[in-house]
Design an enzyme around this catalytic site. Structure first.
Site, mmCIF file in Angstrom:
data_model
loop_
_atom_site.group_PDB
_atom_site.id
_atom_site.type_symbol
_atom_site.label_atom_id
_atom_site.label_comp_id
_atom_site.label_asym_id
_atom_site.label_seq_id
_atom_site.Cartn_x
_atom_site.Cartn_y
_atom_site.Cartn_z
ATOM 1 N N GLU A 78 0.850 -1.197 0.000
ATOM 2 C CA GLU A 78 0.000 0.000 0.000
ATOM 3 C C GLU A 78 0.880 1.240 0.000
ATOM 4 O OE1 GLU A 78 -2.363 2.443 3.458
ATOM 5 O OE2 GLU A 78 -2.508 0.257 3.495
ATOM 6 N N SER A 111 5.178 2.109 10.325
ATOM 7 C CA SER A 111 6.519 2.552 10.697
ATOM 8 C C SER A 111 7.398 1.437 11.261
ATOM 9 C CB SER A 111 6.434 3.697 11.707
ATOM 10 O OG SER A 111 5.730 3.302 12.872
ATOM 11 N N LYS A 127 -10.096 -3.027 8.225
ATOM 12 C CA LYS A 127 -8.896 -2.808 9.035
ATOM 13 C C LYS A 127 -9.327 -2.111 10.319
ATOM 14 C CE LYS A 127 -7.116 1.697 7.436
ATOM 15 N NZ LYS A 127 -5.931 2.424 6.965
#
Length: 202
Positions: free
Chosen positions: A34, A174, A123
């Site tokens: 993504e 991250s 999600k």
């Protein structure tokens, strides 16, 4: 999803580094990438990955907020549409175009609204604002065949907790990639995630 239920979220990636980053992520075993639309020239990055890997990799965009965004991603070759929210118009348009819709939800009400609009999966976002216990409670009512990914704060160390609670996998930001990280660092992070996934799945 069956091959590897982990989405590599490359927020901030640049077109001039996308292919090298995608190569090491795919080599580690990922099959979904993504590129959030608030990254530099995201459509060009999507175009490059789609051209490089074709149908072998499900590539698309995150932070998709409008039907126009959906069309732009599709024209760039993207097939995955990920949103941070439940917008029935965006979800329905995604499904109508034959693309994969994976919107973010936080409550069962939002989850059922997304599914009614045509979402293929969900999600839980932001996952760090919830917990595996919250997801387990949601799955008392959300149909079990609907894949739910935990997104936000997922690491190799806590992936098992989320999957034990019923998550199909996770969306990895991250802990996998952030702007400025080297290709080698991303490769090691990707391998850590897929190694843990293999351990969890036996």
């Amino acid at each position: 999803m069956h091959a590897c239920p982990l989405v590599a979220i490359l927020r901030g990636v640049r077109p001039d580094e996308i292919e090298a980053m995608a190569d090491v992520i795919i080599a580690a075993g990922f099959t979904m990438i993504e590129v959030p639309l608030n990254s530099p020239e995201p459509l060009e990055s999507i175009r490059r990955i789609a051209h490089r890997f074709g149908s072998d990799v499900l590539v698309g965009a995150g932070t998709v907020l409008t039907v126009e965004d959906v069309d732009a991603v599709a024209e760039a070759g993207g097939r995955l549409i990920v949103s941070p929210n439940v917008d029935p118009a965006v979800i329905a348009h995604t499904a109508a175009r034959g693309l994969v819709s994976l919107p973010g939800y936080a409550t069962p009400t939002e989850a059922f609204a997304a599914l009614a609009a045509g979402a293929h999966g969900l999600k839980l976002f932001p996952a760090e604002a919830a917990s595996p216990a919250v997801l387990k409670a949601h799955l008392a009512v959300i149909p079990r065949h609907i894949p739910i990914l935990a997104v936000g704060g997922v690491t190799p160390e806590n992936l098992g907790e989320w999957m034990a609670a019923g998550a199909a996998g996770g969306g990895l930001g991250s802990a996998l990639y952030k702007a400025g990280r080297s290709v080698d660092e991303v490769a090691q992070a990707a391998k850590a995630f897929t190694a843990e996934l293999r351990r969890l799945l036996g």
